[in-house]
Design an enzyme around this catalytic site. Structure first.
Site, PDB file in Angstrom:
ATOM      1  N   HIS A  99       0.816  -1.220   0.000  1.00 44.32           N
ATOM      2  CA  HIS A  99       0.000   0.000   0.000  1.00 44.32           C
ATOM      3  C   HIS A  99       0.850   1.270   0.000  1.00 44.32           C
ATOM      4  O   HIS A  99       0.573   2.219   0.741  1.00 44.32           O
ATOM      5  CB  HIS A  99      -0.977  -0.007   1.182  1.00 44.32           C
ATOM      6  CG  HIS A  99      -1.932  -1.164   1.199  1.00 44.32           C
ATOM      7  ND1 HIS A  99      -2.480  -1.700   0.061  1.00 44.32           N
ATOM      8  CD2 HIS A  99      -2.440  -1.910   2.237  1.00 44.32           C
ATOM      9  CE1 HIS A  99      -3.291  -2.713   0.384  1.00 44.32           C
ATOM     10  NE2 HIS A  99      -3.269  -2.868   1.693  1.00 44.32           N
ATOM     11  N   HIS A 169     -10.070   0.694   1.381  1.00 43.73           N
ATOM     12  CA  HIS A 169      -9.737  -0.469   2.205  1.00 43.73           C
ATOM     13  C   HIS A 169     -10.761  -0.685   3.327  1.00 43.73           C
ATOM     14  O   HIS A 169     -10.392  -1.030   4.457  1.00 43.73           O
ATOM     15  CB  HIS A 169      -8.333  -0.296   2.780  1.00 43.73           C
ATOM     16  CG  HIS A 169      -7.621  -1.582   3.045  1.00 43.73           C
ATOM     17  ND1 HIS A 169      -8.041  -2.461   4.009  1.00 43.73           N
ATOM     18  CD2 HIS A 169      -6.545  -2.135   2.461  1.00 43.73           C
ATOM     19  CE1 HIS A 169      -7.220  -3.498   4.021  1.00 43.73           C
ATOM     20  NE2 HIS A 169      -6.306  -3.330   3.084  1.00 43.73           N
ATOM     21  N   GLU A 307     -11.233  -4.942  -2.427  1.00 41.00           N
ATOM     22  CA  GLU A 307     -10.449  -3.802  -2.889  1.00 41.00           C
ATOM     23  C   GLU A 307     -10.367  -3.846  -4.413  1.00 41.00           C
ATOM     24  O   GLU A 307      -9.636  -4.646  -4.973  1.00 41.00           O
ATOM     25  CB  GLU A 307      -9.052  -3.849  -2.269  1.00 41.00           C
ATOM     26  CG  GLU A 307      -9.076  -3.867  -0.750  1.00 41.00           C
ATOM     27  CD  GLU A 307      -7.802  -4.478  -0.158  1.00 41.00           C
ATOM     28  OE1 GLU A 307      -6.700  -4.023  -0.490  1.00 41.00           O
ATOM     29  OE2 GLU A 307      -7.905  -5.431   0.628  1.00 41.00           O
TER      30      GLU A 307
HETATM   31  C1  BGC Z   1      -3.785  -7.059   2.029  1.00 41.62           C
HETATM   32  C2  BGC Z   1      -3.445  -7.856   3.263  1.00 41.62           C
HETATM   33  C3  BGC Z   1      -2.898  -6.916   4.293  1.00 41.62           C
HETATM   34  C4  BGC Z   1      -3.907  -5.833   4.554  1.00 41.62           C
HETATM   35  C5  BGC Z   1      -3.383  -4.827   5.528  1.00 41.62           C
HETATM   36  C6  BGC Z   1      -4.759  -6.005   2.382  1.00 41.62           C
HETATM   37  O1  BGC Z   1      -5.045  -5.222   1.270  1.00 41.62           O
HETATM   38  O2  BGC Z   1      -4.297  -7.878   1.021  1.00 41.62           O
HETATM   39  O3  BGC Z   1      -2.503  -8.858   2.977  1.00 41.62           O
HETATM   40  O4  BGC Z   1      -2.549  -7.576   5.464  1.00 41.62           O
HETATM   41  O5  BGC Z   1      -4.213  -5.172   3.370  1.00 41.62           O
HETATM   42  O6  BGC Z   1      -4.348  -4.480   6.402  1.00 41.62           O
END
Ligand code: BGC
Length: 341
Positions: A99, A169, A307
């Site tokens: 991210h 998210h 997402e």
């Molecule tokens: C990911 C997870 C990650 C999470 C973080 C998600 O978008 O796919 O692997 O742990 O984000 O909160």
């Protein structure tokens, strides 16, 4: 309403309402903090996980409700090619980037451009070079409640070639954010294939058909019936945490990606997107005992994320659709969450 302060600046909590839905959006991370949806008796249920205080949003890295970017999801080795050079990104997930590193858009204070009863538009600049990502990227995110729909629209433009893959998210629990795990929810993904990953959740580059495997969610499926199936993909991620390739004929029109039904409340959610993929993540890394909103105590698998996105690690896999945003070109994307019973 002021929700808290960061570096001497106020973080606002903006409330929106339509005739059916109500939500709260924070200017920190352009975060969806609450979303109230009527259940089968007409009672509004808050269906997204979140915190009561800004301090908790700052302290935890679950990305509850946040706008993530400039580049959502993982990049293997925190490096990828761009214009013949190697971009070195901030590694914040072991050796990988997740991210956009530790200073992504989810950590920024956004500015309010416009607000009405039903909609708000927030603006933020992700500055050139932050986290290794080139270009001043100007991003506008609009949350709009329209009847039983929540629409999120993203617009972004950069003065240099860069990466762009924005998403939201939110962790949904359609029985209410404090109601326990989502294992009794049923889910359907409009996707005949997915991008398998290695043990660190980095795509291998393959696009694999779901047919005949536990990843086949093309028919409504109770999450608990599949999540612990004997499959390396599920075992290594502690549940679902993968990118599915949303069905489309060539182009990526605005089309349904997923549908979710809750057992108790009767609430159904359909997610539409114009992106090539959707990361279906079942909150496997939510820490057990995490204090949430209004006295709720969250645990592992209490929320699910859908997402909408480009495939992760795209620039390291030439067969994946590119996530390069060219200088001066506007990037526009929409995700719609439609609620019903
Ligand atoms: C990911 C997870 C990650 C999470 C973080 C998600 O978008 O796919 O692997 O742990 O984000 O909160």
């Amino acid at each position: 309403m002021v929700f808290g302060t960061i570096n001497g600046e106020n973080v606002e909590c903006i409330r929106l309402a339509s005739d059916k839905l109500a939500c709260e959006v924070l200017t920190y991370g352009a975060t969806l903090r609450a979303l109230r949806v009527p259940d089968r008796s007409g009672k509004p249920l808050d269906v997204v996980l979140g915190f009561d205080t800004l301090e908790e949003y700052i302290r935890h890295d679950c990305y509850f409700g946040a706008t993530v970017g400039p580049n959502a999801n993982r990049i293997g080795g925190a490096a990828c090619p761009l214009n013949g050079k190697t971009l070195r990104l901030d590694a914040n997930d072991g050796p990988n980037s997740l991210h956009s590193g530790a200073a992504g858009l989810d950590r920024k204070l956004w500015e309010v451009l416009a607000v009405s009863e039903e909609a708000v538009t927030l603006l933020c600049t992700h500055p050139n070079g932050l986290g290794g990502i080139p270009g001043d990227l100007n991003v506008a995110v609009t949350y709009w409640l329209d009847g039983a729909d929540l629409l999120i629209e993203y617009r972004a433009v950069s003065e240099r070639d860069t990466l762009c893959n924005l998403t939201n998210h939110s962790y949904f629990n359609l029985d209410g954010h404090g109601s326990g795990s989502v294992l009794d929810h049923r889910v359907q993904l409009y996707a005949k294939s997915y991008t398998p990953t290695d043990a660190a959740s980095i795509p291998t580059g393959a696009i694999r058909a779901v047919a005949g495997s536990a990843m086949d969610l093309t028919k409504p499926t109770r999450i608990g019936d599949r999540i612990d199936a004997e499959l390396d993909q599920l075992r290594q991620a502690g549940g679902f945490d993968h990118n599915w390739v949303v069905d489309s004929d060539g182009e990526n029109p605005f089309r349904p990606a997923a549908q979710v039904w809750a057992a108790e409340s009767g609430i159904r959610m359909t997610v539409y997107t114009d992106r090539p993929g959707v990361q279906f993540y079942t909150g496997n890394y939510i820490p057990d005992g995490l204090p949430g909103k209004e006295g709720a105590v969250y645990r592992r698998r209490q929320g699910l994320c859908l997402e909408t996105q480009a495939f992760p690690d795209a620039l390291n896999h030439p067969s994946f659709p590119s996530t390069v945003l060219r200088a001066g070109k506007e990037w526009v994307s929409r995700t719609l969450y439609r609620f019903g019973l």
